[in-house]
Design an enzyme around this catalytic site. Sequence first.
Site, short mmCIF file in Angstrom:
data_model
loop_
_atom_site.label_atom_id
_atom_site.label_comp_id
_atom_site.label_asym_id
_atom_site.label_seq_id
_atom_site.Cartn_x
_atom_site.Cartn_y
_atom_site.Cartn_z
N GLY A 215 9.40 -25.66 -11.93
CA GLY A 215 10.11 -26.89 -11.59
C GLY A 215 9.40 -27.83 -10.65
O GLY A 215 9.99 -28.81 -10.19
N TRP B 91 6.96 -30.08 -11.15
CA TRP B 91 6.87 -31.46 -11.66
C TRP B 91 8.25 -32.09 -11.75
O TRP B 91 8.42 -33.29 -11.51
CB TRP B 91 6.17 -31.46 -13.02
CG TRP B 91 4.68 -31.43 -12.92
CD1 TRP B 91 3.93 -30.93 -11.89
CD2 TRP B 91 3.74 -31.93 -13.88
NE1 TRP B 91 2.59 -31.07 -12.16
CE2 TRP B 91 2.45 -31.68 -13.37
CE3 TRP B 91 3.87 -32.54 -15.12
CZ2 TRP B 91 1.29 -32.04 -14.06
CZ3 TRP B 91 2.72 -32.90 -15.82
CH2 TRP B 91 1.45 -32.65 -15.29
N LYS C 112 -1.57 -31.89 -19.90
CA LYS C 112 -2.66 -30.98 -19.55
C LYS C 112 -3.46 -30.65 -20.81
O LYS C 112 -2.89 -30.32 -21.84
CB LYS C 112 -2.11 -29.69 -18.95
CG LYS C 112 -3.20 -28.67 -18.63
CD LYS C 112 -2.61 -27.31 -18.28
CE LYS C 112 -1.98 -27.34 -16.91
NZ LYS C 112 -1.49 -25.99 -16.50
#
Length: 216
Positions: free
Chosen positions: A60, A62, A161
């Site tokens: 959590g 981000w 990513k």
Amino acid sequence: MARSKTSHNWLKEHFDDKYVKMAQKDGYRSRASYKLLEIQEKDKIIRPGMTVIDLGAAPGGWSQVTSRLIGGQGRLIASDILEMDSIPDVTFIQGDFTEDAILEQILEAVGNTQVDLVISDMAPNMSGLSAVDMPRAMFLCELALDLAGRVLRPGGDFLIKVFQGEGFDIYHKDIRKLFDKVQMRKPSSSRDRSREQYLLARGFRGIDGAASIERF
């Protein structure tokens, strides 16, 4: 069972890590929060009132950053295969994003709302074998891009990513067709030995202006 030397070294590095210590001090759930904060400081991708999707959200870090920045008028939908402790005003969907049923739950949560930003910190469990890991990583990247193509408003942004290797060049080319500007970011909080980078794509052109990326 005694811990291996490798395990001991990892634990020592983890707890000596300045970003781990900062996360504990600042109340963030993971050091990953600082990767997003650094990108935010440079690129200002998150603004009050935005609608955001956070993929690979657990634990959590981000979502904590994003929820604070979008404020009470914003909306955040987060998803991960792992459990995540609740965050106020965050809609969390637990499940395997590679399964169509989870995609449908996310789309249902979005409804008719146009999304301003999709962020993804997803990564497969790494085996250390590039021939195995890269296809798995690129598969998740393709699925995230597919979702972004379905929900982003024109002009919306996408942060993901990525790991450079087989398949990345084609993926990068696909994204350049769909967005006005594509840049690479390597936050200082990303460990030096990590091959991860973050691809930031801005100004979604809409699927009509480019070839659609099909969900596998």
